[in-house]
Design an enzyme around this catalytic site. Structure first.
Site, PDB file in Angstrom:
ATOM      1  N   LYS A 136       0.863  -1.185   0.000  1.00 61.59           N
ATOM      2  CA  LYS A 136       0.000   0.000   0.000  1.00 61.59           C
ATOM      3  C   LYS A 136       0.895   1.230   0.000  1.00 61.59           C
ATOM      4  CE  LYS A 136      -3.867   2.058   2.622  1.00 61.59           C
ATOM      5  NZ  LYS A 136      -4.785   1.886   3.769  1.00 61.59           N
ATOM      6  N   SER A 173      -9.753   2.036   2.754  1.00 62.19           N
ATOM      7  CA  SER A 173      -8.858   2.775   1.902  1.00 62.19           C
ATOM      8  C   SER A 173      -7.822   1.907   1.176  1.00 62.19           C
ATOM      9  CB  SER A 173      -8.113   3.832   2.721  1.00 62.19           C
ATOM     10  OG  SER A 173      -7.298   3.214   3.698  1.00 62.19           O
ATOM     11  N   SER A 192      -9.977  -0.301   7.059  1.00 62.91           N
ATOM     12  CA  SER A 192      -9.382  -0.258   5.713  1.00 62.91           C
ATOM     13  C   SER A 192      -8.650  -1.504   5.247  1.00 62.91           C
ATOM     14  CB  SER A 192      -8.440   0.931   5.593  1.00 62.91           C
ATOM     15  OG  SER A 192      -9.198   2.084   5.352  1.00 62.91           O
TER      16      SER A 192
HETATM   17  N1  GLN Z   1     -13.417   4.476   6.245  1.00 57.10           N
HETATM   18  C1  GLN Z   1     -12.711   4.926   7.408  1.00 57.10           C
HETATM   19  C2  GLN Z   1     -12.267   6.356   7.235  1.00 57.10           C
HETATM   20  O1  GLN Z   1     -12.490   6.908   6.195  1.00 57.10           O
HETATM   21  C3  GLN Z   1     -11.545   4.024   7.717  1.00 57.10           C
HETATM   22  C4  GLN Z   1     -10.358   4.250   6.877  1.00 57.10           C
HETATM   23  C5  GLN Z   1      -9.169   3.476   7.332  1.00 57.10           C
HETATM   24  O2  GLN Z   1      -9.314   2.474   8.028  1.00 57.10           O
HETATM   25  N2  GLN Z   1      -8.011   3.949   6.964  1.00 57.10           N
HETATM   26  O3  GLN Z   1     -11.700   6.934   8.114  1.00 57.10           O
END
Ligand code: GLN
Length: 497
Positions: A75, A150, A174
């Protein structure tokens, strides 16, 4: 070959069926051919092949570890020497790091070959990968659907077999949610297990790296390599290293080989099965739970009464920490600087206005607001108090069960664009993952079916969430692996792959 697990690829390398260079080439070609998915932000054949060559030298000398020569994608939130490290942002579009993140470093030392850097929501903020400066990622199961976020690029890459495994990070879901949306397996370890050093920070009290792969067994192998105490991360857990594969294939407690999970108590939080859960996800989860019963487990109802509050609590705490973490991007120390400005303040303002996308700006504004004088007590402090209660609720639930199960998300992957203009709708879809992150517990997603047969969702995967108490990753992986020995959801791949 691209359909093989890490263990099978290890065997192929050891048997000299192919070399690490050939294996890397195979996946680089697949990445090239699947450019339409937009799963990768950067690929560099020379760098990858140099690493693969070095792995082949080790293999030739007989200095082979479990992961030597196996390829993986990272990532783009993990800084890597050689490749750019963008966190999906214009702010860091040209940023190259002088050092490797601990996760990258540990995998490199294990002989793992880097295939490239995967697309992601900007600074890991989002649930659909549509917030990336580098454009959205498509779900390989249905090109009209989001891959989740994400870590959407990592998830799409593994699902489309562009890489046998990838790294992800999970702040509020995420790793688990994109794994669920793309039919792969991912685990977010206990907070502090995996070093945050070199992981571009979003919300430091929540951020946690982990593996995304096809199976629980592959995740266990990778976790063995990446989880360890790191003195360079102030919240790294100081514990003995453990072998996360040690329970795989073992019986839970009974002695009936046909019922390997006899004795396992699975808690089902009633708040995870109420209003808002789509019927198609519910029915896939129900079938998976029946399978667990057939394996010998018993189901018990538990309660996590503050589940609903996890959304406001998370969307106060995460932006608060983000607003502080992102203050370093000022056009001086890192990243984008505006071309024209009148004075220093104007340079800061323009650099940040140009460098950050709309969701990141929204979070910085919310975060600065909830931390400001007069609102700190009303919002931030309250949220911290409820966070503690959420964590306590899990401990109460674990008095009655060994693991907790439920959906990862209320629906299968939605359509690209469907929630892009409505941040609150996007936040609400995080309902089943946020509380686990707030409590710092380990959680994983395991593929367990698809949307309703005959509907437009029939190829969109469903993930089962398995949640454990602190430090119980090896047990979670055992429970997931037992299911994967008895089912083939994790072996399925999108049409044409
Ligand atoms: N969807 C959540 C957010 O937008 C989690 C994102 C994540 O785990 N990085 O914060």
């Amino acid at each position: 070959m691209h359909q093989k697990s890490l263990t099978e690829l290890r065997a192929a390398l050891d048997a000299k069926t192919l070399s690490a260079v050939e294996l890397a080439q195979l996946f680089l070609q697949r990445i090239e051919a699947a450019k339409n998915l937009n799963a990768f932000i950067s690929v560099d054949h020379d760098l990858t092949l140099a690493q693969a060559k070095a792995a082949d030298t080790l293999i030739a000398k007989g200095e082979t570890g479990v992961l030597t020569g196996l390829p993986i994608a990272h990532k783009d939130v993990f800084v890597t020497r050689g490749w750019t490290s963008t966190a999906g942002s214009k702010m860091l579009a040209n940023y190259t790091s002088p050092f490797d993140a601990t996760v990258v470093d540990r995998l490199k030392n294990a002989g793992v070959v880097t295939l490239g850097k995967t697309n992601m929501d900007e600074f890991a903020m989002g649930s659909s990968n549509e917030n990336s400066y580098f454009g959205p990622v498509k779900n390989p199961w249905d090109l009209k659907a989001v891959p989740g976020g994400s870590s959407g690029g990592s998830a799409a890459a593994v699902a489309a077999r562009l890489a046998p495994a990838a790294t992800g990070t999970d702040t509020g879901g995420s790793i688990r949610q994109p794994a669920s949306f793309t039919g792969i397996t991912g685990i977010k370890p206990t907070y502090g297990r995996v070093s945050r050093y070199g992981m571009i920070a979003f919300a430091s009290s929540l951020d946690q790296g982990g593996p995304m792969a096809r199976s629980a067994a592959d995740c266990a192998l990778l976790l063995n390599a990446i989880a360890s105490f790191d003195p360079r991360d102030s919240t790294s857990l100081q514990r003995e290293d453990e072998d996360y594969t040690r329970y795989l294939g073992q019986r839970w407690s009974g002695d009936d080989a046909a019922k390997p999970l006899a004795g396992l108590r699975i808690g089902l939080p009633k708040e995870f099965f109420g209003e808002g859960l789509s019927a198609e996800v519910r029915s896939a989860i129900d079938v998976a739970l029946k399978q667990y019963e057939a394996l010998g487990a018993t189901l018990v109802e538990v309660s996590l009464p503050k589940t609903e509050l996890s959304i406001p609590v998370y969307y106060i705490i995460a932006p608060a920490e983000a607003s502080s973490n992102l203050s370093r991007f000022d056009g001086v120390r890192y990243g984008h600087r505006a071309a024209e400005y009148t004075d220093l303040l104007d340079m800061y303002k323009k650099s940040r206005a140009e460098g950050f996308g709309p969701e990141v700006k929204r979070r910085i504004l919310v975060g600065a607001y909830v931390l400001s004088h007069g609102y700190y007590d009303a919002y931030y402090l309250q949220a911290q108090k409820i966070r503690r209660i959420i964590a306590q609720d899990f401990q109460e639930a674990f008095n009655h069960c060994d693991v907790i199960m439920g959906p990862v998300a209320p629906s299968v992957a939605w359509n690209l664009g469907e929630k892009a203009d409505d941040p609150v709708q996007m936040y609400l879809a995080d309902i089943y993952t946020l509380s686990i992150s707030l409590a710092g517990l380990p959680g994983m997603s395991v593929p367990c079916g698809f949307g309703a047969a005959g509907s437009a969702h029939s190829t969109r995967p469903v993930g089962l969430q398995i949640i454990g108490n602190y430090f119980n990753e090896a047990r979670l992986l055992q429970v997931a692996d037992a299911f994967q020995r008895a089912s083939d959801w994790h072996l399925q791949s999108p049409a044409g792959v």
